[in-house]
Motif scaffolding. Structure first.
Motif, PDB file in Angstrom:
ATOM      1  N   ASP A  94       0.848  -1.187   0.000  1.00 34.09           N
ATOM      2  CA  ASP A  94       0.000   0.000   0.000  1.00 34.09           C
ATOM      3  C   ASP A  94       0.886   1.240   0.000  1.00 34.09           C
ATOM      4  O   ASP A  94       1.702   1.419   0.902  1.00 34.09           O
ATOM      5  CB  ASP A  94      -0.898   0.019   1.237  1.00 34.09           C
ATOM      6  CG  ASP A  94      -1.796  -1.202   1.319  1.00 34.09           C
ATOM      7  OD1 ASP A  94      -2.256  -1.670   0.268  1.00 34.09           O
ATOM      8  OD2 ASP A  94      -2.024  -1.701   2.445  1.00 34.09           O
ATOM      9  N   THR A 141       1.140   5.360   0.177  1.00 36.95           N
ATOM     10  CA  THR A 141       0.354   6.485   0.669  1.00 36.95           C
ATOM     11  C   THR A 141       1.223   7.736   0.761  1.00 36.95           C
ATOM     12  O   THR A 141       2.425   7.652   0.914  1.00 36.95           O
ATOM     13  CB  THR A 141      -0.289   6.182   2.048  1.00 36.95           C
ATOM     14  OG1 THR A 141      -1.144   7.266   2.406  1.00 36.95           O
ATOM     15  CG2 THR A 141       0.746   5.975   3.125  1.00 36.95           C
ATOM     16  N   GLU A 163      -0.895  14.332  -3.863  1.00 35.51           N
ATOM     17  CA  GLU A 163      -1.359  13.180  -4.637  1.00 35.51           C
ATOM     18  C   GLU A 163      -0.194  12.414  -5.258  1.00 35.51           C
ATOM     19  O   GLU A 163       0.836  12.975  -5.616  1.00 35.51           O
ATOM     20  CB  GLU A 163      -2.359  13.616  -5.701  1.00 35.51           C
ATOM     21  CG  GLU A 163      -1.813  14.563  -6.735  1.00 35.51           C
ATOM     22  CD  GLU A 163      -2.903  15.094  -7.641  1.00 35.51           C
ATOM     23  OE1 GLU A 163      -2.764  14.925  -8.855  1.00 35.51           O
ATOM     24  OE2 GLU A 163      -3.884  15.662  -7.126  1.00 35.51           O
ATOM     25  N   PRO A 214      -1.621   6.525 -10.722  1.00 32.39           N
ATOM     26  CA  PRO A 214      -2.934   6.754 -10.121  1.00 32.39           C
ATOM     27  C   PRO A 214      -3.672   7.939 -10.759  1.00 32.39           C
ATOM     28  O   PRO A 214      -3.053   8.860 -11.290  1.00 32.39           O
ATOM     29  CB  PRO A 214      -2.602   7.064  -8.658  1.00 32.39           C
ATOM     30  CG  PRO A 214      -1.252   6.466  -8.433  1.00 32.39           C
ATOM     31  CD  PRO A 214      -0.543   6.620  -9.747  1.00 32.39           C
ATOM     32  N   VAL A 268      -5.513  11.043  -6.156  1.00 33.92           N
ATOM     33  CA  VAL A 268      -5.300   9.839  -5.338  1.00 33.92           C
ATOM     34  C   VAL A 268      -4.098  10.047  -4.420  1.00 33.92           C
ATOM     35  O   VAL A 268      -3.013  10.399  -4.879  1.00 33.92           O
ATOM     36  CB  VAL A 268      -5.099   8.588  -6.231  1.00 33.92           C
ATOM     37  CG1 VAL A 268      -4.673   7.395  -5.399  1.00 33.92           C
ATOM     38  CG2 VAL A 268      -6.370   8.291  -7.004  1.00 33.92           C
ATOM     39  N   SER A 271      -3.599   7.615  -1.684  1.00 38.32           N
ATOM     40  CA  SER A 271      -3.282   6.273  -1.178  1.00 38.32           C
ATOM     41  C   SER A 271      -3.793   5.247  -2.173  1.00 38.32           C
ATOM     42  O   SER A 271      -4.902   5.398  -2.707  1.00 38.32           O
ATOM     43  CB  SER A 271      -3.945   6.007   0.172  1.00 38.32           C
ATOM     44  OG  SER A 271      -3.428   6.878   1.152  1.00 38.32           O
ATOM     45  N   ILE A 272      -2.968   4.202  -2.403  1.00 42.08           N
ATOM     46  CA  ILE A 272      -3.382   3.190  -3.368  1.00 42.08           C
ATOM     47  C   ILE A 272      -2.658   1.873  -3.091  1.00 42.08           C
ATOM     48  O   ILE A 272      -1.509   1.875  -2.649  1.00 42.08           O
ATOM     49  CB  ILE A 272      -3.113   3.664  -4.818  1.00 42.08           C
ATOM     50  CG1 ILE A 272      -3.865   2.811  -5.825  1.00 42.08           C
ATOM     51  CG2 ILE A 272      -1.623   3.728  -5.112  1.00 42.08           C
ATOM     52  CD1 ILE A 272      -3.993   3.447  -7.201  1.00 42.08           C
ATOM     53  N   SER A 273      -3.352   0.758  -3.328  1.00 39.14           N
ATOM     54  CA  SER A 273      -2.745  -0.566  -3.233  1.00 39.14           C
ATOM     55  C   SER A 273      -2.244  -0.958  -4.612  1.00 39.14           C
ATOM     56  O   SER A 273      -2.869  -0.622  -5.629  1.00 39.14           O
ATOM     57  CB  SER A 273      -3.765  -1.604  -2.756  1.00 39.14           C
ATOM     58  OG  SER A 273      -4.158  -1.309  -1.435  1.00 39.14           O
ATOM     59  N   HIS A 274      -1.126  -1.656  -4.647  1.00 41.50           N
ATOM     60  CA  HIS A 274      -0.533  -2.063  -5.919  1.00 41.50           C
ATOM     61  C   HIS A 274       0.048  -3.460  -5.759  1.00 41.50           C
ATOM     62  O   HIS A 274       0.607  -3.784  -4.708  1.00 41.50           O
ATOM     63  CB  HIS A 274       0.555  -1.065  -6.318  1.00 41.50           C
ATOM     64  CG  HIS A 274       1.125  -1.251  -7.686  1.00 41.50           C
ATOM     65  ND1 HIS A 274       0.384  -1.624  -8.778  1.00 41.50           N
ATOM     66  CD2 HIS A 274       2.397  -1.118  -8.144  1.00 41.50           C
ATOM     67  CE1 HIS A 274       1.156  -1.688  -9.848  1.00 41.50           C
ATOM     68  NE2 HIS A 274       2.399  -1.395  -9.481  1.00 41.50           N
TER      69      HIS A 274
END
Length: 145
Positions: free
Chosen positions: A45, A47, A56, A82, A86, A88-91
């Protein structure tokens, strides 16, 4: 001032400010490529949210790096760009490791860049690679040269 880094988390810290973070990293810890290519999976994750400011994310990716016997190379990388806004993102990524590599510990790296041009580039783990056929291949190849 020292900041603690939680297990399986990498935080880029400058002074008292935290920038990009990679949290909850999990990955394939070992593979055996003696009988053919194998896959390595990594996830985490990303962030860029903290108590001081938010920016972002523009780009995040993972890289799998190994040694060919004559030098280090990036075996593969998987990028994620993203959407606007965005933070925060899961990858997750799956890499295929060819059976042409010798036994070694391959390096997994995480990268993140935010809209303010802050960057994170960190080693997040190692994959133990076994290739019992490598020495046989190398011996056979050198015998006929």
């Amino acid at each position: 001032m020292l900041w603690a880094i939680p297990l399986f988390s990498i935080i880029k810290t400058i002074g008292i400010f935290h920038f990009e973070q990679i949290l909850n990293v999990s990955y394939t810890q070992s593979i055996d490529i003696t009988n053919g290519p194998q896959t390595v999976t990594i996830s985490g994750d990303f962030t860029d949210v903290n108590e001081y400011r938010t920016s972002e994310l523009e780009r995040v990716y993972f890289v799998l790096r190994g040694n060919t016997g004559s030098g280090n190379i990036d075996i593969d990388q998987c990028d994620l760009f993203p959407s606007s806004g965005v933070t925060s993102i899961s990858h997750s990524c799956t890499f295929t490791v060819p059976d042409t590599f010798p036994s070694q510990t391959m390096e997994l790296r995480a990268y993140a860049k935010d809209a303010a041009s802050n960057e994170l580039n960190a080693n997040v783990g190692g994959v133990a690679v076994t290739n019992n056929g490598w020495e046989l291949f190398r011996f056979s190849y050198s015998k006929y040269q």
